[in-house]
Design a protein around this motif. Structure first.
Motif, PDB file in Angstrom:
ATOM      1  N   PHE A  91     -32.581 -56.726 -30.581  1.00 47.59           N
ATOM      2  CA  PHE A  91     -32.485 -56.388 -29.266  1.00 47.59           C
ATOM      3  C   PHE A  91     -32.533 -55.454 -28.794  1.00 47.59           C
ATOM      4  N   ASP A  92     -33.251 -55.102 -27.849  1.00 41.83           N
ATOM      5  CA  ASP A  92     -33.566 -54.055 -26.913  1.00 41.83           C
ATOM      6  C   ASP A  92     -32.705 -52.798 -26.497  1.00 41.83           C
ATOM      7  N   PRO A  93     -32.344 -52.230 -27.230  1.00 40.53           N
ATOM      8  CA  PRO A  93     -31.378 -51.113 -27.157  1.00 40.53           C
ATOM      9  C   PRO A  93     -31.970 -50.535 -25.512  1.00 40.53           C
ATOM     10  N   ALA A  94     -32.533 -50.556 -24.537  1.00 39.15           N
ATOM     11  CA  ALA A  94     -33.038 -49.867 -23.064  1.00 39.15           C
ATOM     12  C   ALA A  94     -31.873 -50.969 -22.469  1.00 39.15           C
ATOM     13  N   GLY A  95     -32.117 -52.157 -24.007  1.00 43.54           N
ATOM     14  CA  GLY A  95     -31.682 -53.361 -22.097  1.00 43.54           C
ATOM     15  C   GLY A  95     -30.325 -53.710 -22.224  1.00 43.54           C
ATOM     16  N   THR A  96     -29.586 -52.471 -22.804  1.00 47.23           N
ATOM     17  CA  THR A  96     -28.177 -53.048 -23.476  1.00 47.23           C
ATOM     18  C   THR A  96     -27.045 -51.814 -23.033  1.00 47.23           C
ATOM     19  N   VAL A  97     -26.162 -52.175 -23.095  1.00 47.79           N
ATOM     20  CA  VAL A  97     -24.851 -50.775 -22.336  1.00 47.79           C
ATOM     21  C   VAL A  97     -25.168 -49.936 -24.064  1.00 47.79           C
ATOM     22  N   PRO A 123     -27.298 -46.813 -24.433  1.00 43.81           N
ATOM     23  CA  PRO A 123     -27.633 -45.284 -24.070  1.00 43.81           C
ATOM     24  C   PRO A 123     -26.190 -45.054 -23.100  1.00 43.81           C
ATOM     25  N   LEU A 124     -25.922 -45.561 -22.402  1.00 43.48           N
ATOM     26  CA  LEU A 124     -23.974 -45.252 -21.994  1.00 43.48           C
ATOM     27  C   LEU A 124     -23.596 -45.413 -22.644  1.00 43.48           C
ATOM     28  N   THR A 125     -23.156 -45.987 -23.574  1.00 46.97           N
ATOM     29  CA  THR A 125     -21.632 -45.796 -24.346  1.00 46.97           C
ATOM     30  C   THR A 125     -21.998 -44.647 -25.253  1.00 46.97           C
ATOM     31  N   LEU A 126     -23.862 -44.593 -26.110  1.00 46.03           N
ATOM     32  CA  LEU A 126     -23.816 -43.231 -26.899  1.00 46.03           C
ATOM     33  C   LEU A 126     -23.533 -42.016 -26.052  1.00 46.03           C
ATOM     34  N   TRP A 127     -24.028 -41.997 -24.980  1.00 47.50           N
ATOM     35  CA  TRP A 127     -23.910 -40.585 -24.036  1.00 47.50           C
ATOM     36  C   TRP A 127     -22.220 -40.511 -23.710  1.00 47.50           C
ATOM     37  N   VAL A 128     -21.846 -41.256 -23.462  1.00 50.04           N
ATOM     38  CA  VAL A 128     -20.058 -40.934 -23.673  1.00 50.04           C
ATOM     39  C   VAL A 128     -19.617 -40.227 -24.441  1.00 50.04           C
ATOM     40  N   LEU A 129     -19.736 -41.433 -25.340  1.00 55.07           N
ATOM     41  CA  LEU A 129     -19.730 -40.905 -26.889  1.00 55.07           C
ATOM     42  C   LEU A 129     -20.182 -38.845 -27.571  1.00 55.07           C
ATOM     43  N   ALA A 130     -21.365 -39.290 -26.877  1.00 53.12           N
ATOM     44  CA  ALA A 130     -21.931 -37.646 -26.646  1.00 53.12           C
ATOM     45  C   ALA A 130     -21.080 -36.651 -26.450  1.00 53.12           C
ATOM     46  N   ALA A 131     -20.826 -36.856 -25.143  1.00 57.54           N
ATOM     47  CA  ALA A 131     -20.289 -36.027 -23.843  1.00 57.54           C
ATOM     48  C   ALA A 131     -18.781 -35.484 -24.469  1.00 57.54           C
ATOM     49  N   VAL A 132     -18.103 -36.530 -24.364  1.00 55.03           N
ATOM     50  CA  VAL A 132     -16.648 -36.906 -24.839  1.00 55.03           C
ATOM     51  C   VAL A 132     -16.716 -35.709 -26.333  1.00 55.03           C
ATOM     52  N   THR A 133     -17.349 -36.087 -26.856  1.00 53.78           N
ATOM     53  CA  THR A 133     -17.698 -35.358 -28.234  1.00 53.78           C
ATOM     54  C   THR A 133     -17.810 -34.148 -28.031  1.00 53.78           C
ATOM     55  N   MET A 167     -26.300 -33.764 -31.500  1.00 50.62           N
ATOM     56  CA  MET A 167     -26.620 -35.057 -32.337  1.00 50.62           C
ATOM     57  C   MET A 167     -26.817 -36.231 -31.391  1.00 50.62           C
ATOM     58  N   LEU A 168     -26.076 -36.875 -30.927  1.00 51.83           N
ATOM     59  CA  LEU A 168     -26.014 -37.695 -30.170  1.00 51.83           C
ATOM     60  C   LEU A 168     -26.546 -37.987 -28.970  1.00 51.83           C
ATOM     61  N   ILE A 169     -26.895 -36.551 -28.688  1.00 51.30           N
ATOM     62  CA  ILE A 169     -27.686 -36.771 -27.486  1.00 51.30           C
ATOM     63  C   ILE A 169     -29.478 -37.043 -27.731  1.00 51.30           C
ATOM     64  N   GLY A 170     -29.727 -37.079 -29.321  1.00 50.46           N
ATOM     65  CA  GLY A 170     -31.383 -37.013 -29.231  1.00 50.46           C
ATOM     66  C   GLY A 170     -31.157 -38.768 -29.181  1.00 50.46           C
ATOM     67  N   LEU A 171     -30.029 -38.936 -30.297  1.00 49.39           N
ATOM     68  CA  LEU A 171     -30.073 -40.944 -30.296  1.00 49.39           C
ATOM     69  C   LEU A 171     -29.730 -41.535 -28.657  1.00 49.39           C
ATOM     70  N   VAL A 172     -29.169 -41.124 -27.815  1.00 51.18           N
ATOM     71  CA  VAL A 172     -29.261 -41.489 -26.491  1.00 51.18           C
ATOM     72  C   VAL A 172     -30.621 -41.182 -25.671  1.00 51.18           C
ATOM     73  N   VAL A 173     -31.622 -39.923 -26.381  1.00 48.43           N
ATOM     74  CA  VAL A 173     -32.888 -40.285 -25.029  1.00 48.43           C
ATOM     75  C   VAL A 173     -33.586 -41.327 -26.549  1.00 48.43           C
ATOM     76  N   ALA A 174     -33.189 -40.823 -27.419  1.00 46.21           N
ATOM     77  CA  ALA A 174     -34.304 -42.478 -28.303  1.00 46.21           C
ATOM     78  C   ALA A 174     -33.797 -43.564 -27.837  1.00 46.21           C
ATOM     79  N   SER A 175     -33.159 -44.071 -27.254  1.00 45.02           N
ATOM     80  CA  SER A 175     -32.555 -45.493 -27.239  1.00 45.02           C
ATOM     81  C   SER A 175     -32.814 -46.047 -25.916  1.00 45.02           C
ATOM     82  N   ALA A 176     -32.387 -44.879 -24.624  1.00 43.91           N
ATOM     83  CA  ALA A 176     -33.121 -45.124 -23.548  1.00 43.91           C
ATOM     84  C   ALA A 176     -34.524 -45.337 -22.972  1.00 43.91           C
ATOM     85  N   ALA A 177     -35.397 -44.786 -23.599  1.00 48.22           N
ATOM     86  CA  ALA A 177     -36.835 -45.475 -24.391  1.00 48.22           C
ATOM     87  C   ALA A 177     -37.340 -44.927 -25.139  1.00 48.22           C
TER      88      ALA A 177
END
Length: 144
Positions: free
Chosen positions: A59-65, A67-77, A106-116
Motif C-alpha cells: 500500500f501507499d503509506p501516504a494514502g492511508t491513515v 502518518p496520522l496514526t504515527l503522529w498521534v502515537l508519537a505525540a502521546v508517547t 524517533m516515531l516523528i522520523g517515521l511520520v515524516v518518512a510515511s507522509a512523503a
C-alpha cells in the motif's frame, strides 16, 4: 503497529518498561533499552515500505491513515514519557520513561518518512534520521 509498539515501548504499550528497568542489572537494562528499539524501528520501516531493503509495498503509506496514526502515537508517547519521568525518584525508572520519550522522538522520523515516501527531494529522508538517531541513542545508552 500494536505488536511493534510494544517492542519499542510506545504509549500505550510502555507499562512494562519501568518495572523491567528497575528490577534488572544496569548492563542488561542498557541493552534492553536499545536492542528492542533498534529491531522495532527497523521492522516498522520495513513494514511500511520506508526502508531501502523493503520488498514491494502493498500500500501507499501516504494514502492511508498511517502518518496520522504515527503522529498521534508519537505525540502521546513523548508527552507521557516526559511527564511521568518528572514524577520518578528511582533513577532506573527515570531512565525507562526517558527511553519512552525517545521512542516518540524517533516515531516523528517515521511520520515524516510515511507522509512523503516517494519524495523527489534528494535530501535526508525521515528514515535516515531515525537510523541516525538510533545510532546516537545506542551509543549513549549502551556506552554511557
Amino acid at each position: 503497529v500494536a505488536g511493534l509498539g510494544f517492542r519499542i515501548a510506545a504509549f500505550p504499550f510502555h507499562f512494562y518498561a519501568p518495572d523491567v528497568y528497575q528490577g534488572g542489572p544496569t548492563g542488561v537494562v542498557a541493552q534492553i533499552a536499545f536492542v528492542p528499539k533498534l529491531v522495532g524501528f527497523v521492522a516498522l520501516a520495513r513494514v511500511f515500505g520506508l526502508a531501502a531493503g523493503s520488498a514491494a509495498v502493498p500500500f501507499d503509506p501516504a494514502g492511508t491513515v498511517v502518518p496520522l496514526t504515527l503522529w498521534v502515537l508519537a505525540a502521546v508517547t513523548m508527552t507521557f514519557g516526559n511527564v511521568l519521568a518528572l514524577l520518578q525518584d528511582n533513577l532506573k525508572r527515570l531512565f525507562a520513561y526517558s527511553g519512552i520519550a525517545h521512542t516518540g522522538y524517533m516515531l516523528i522520523g517515521l511520520v515524516v518518512a510515511s507522509a512523503a515516501p516517494g519524495s523527489a527531494d534528494p535530501g535526508v529522508s525521515g528514515t535516515d534520521t531515525v537510523l541516525f538517531y538510533l545510532v546516537a541513542y545506542g551509543l549513549m545508552t549502551v556506552g554511557g
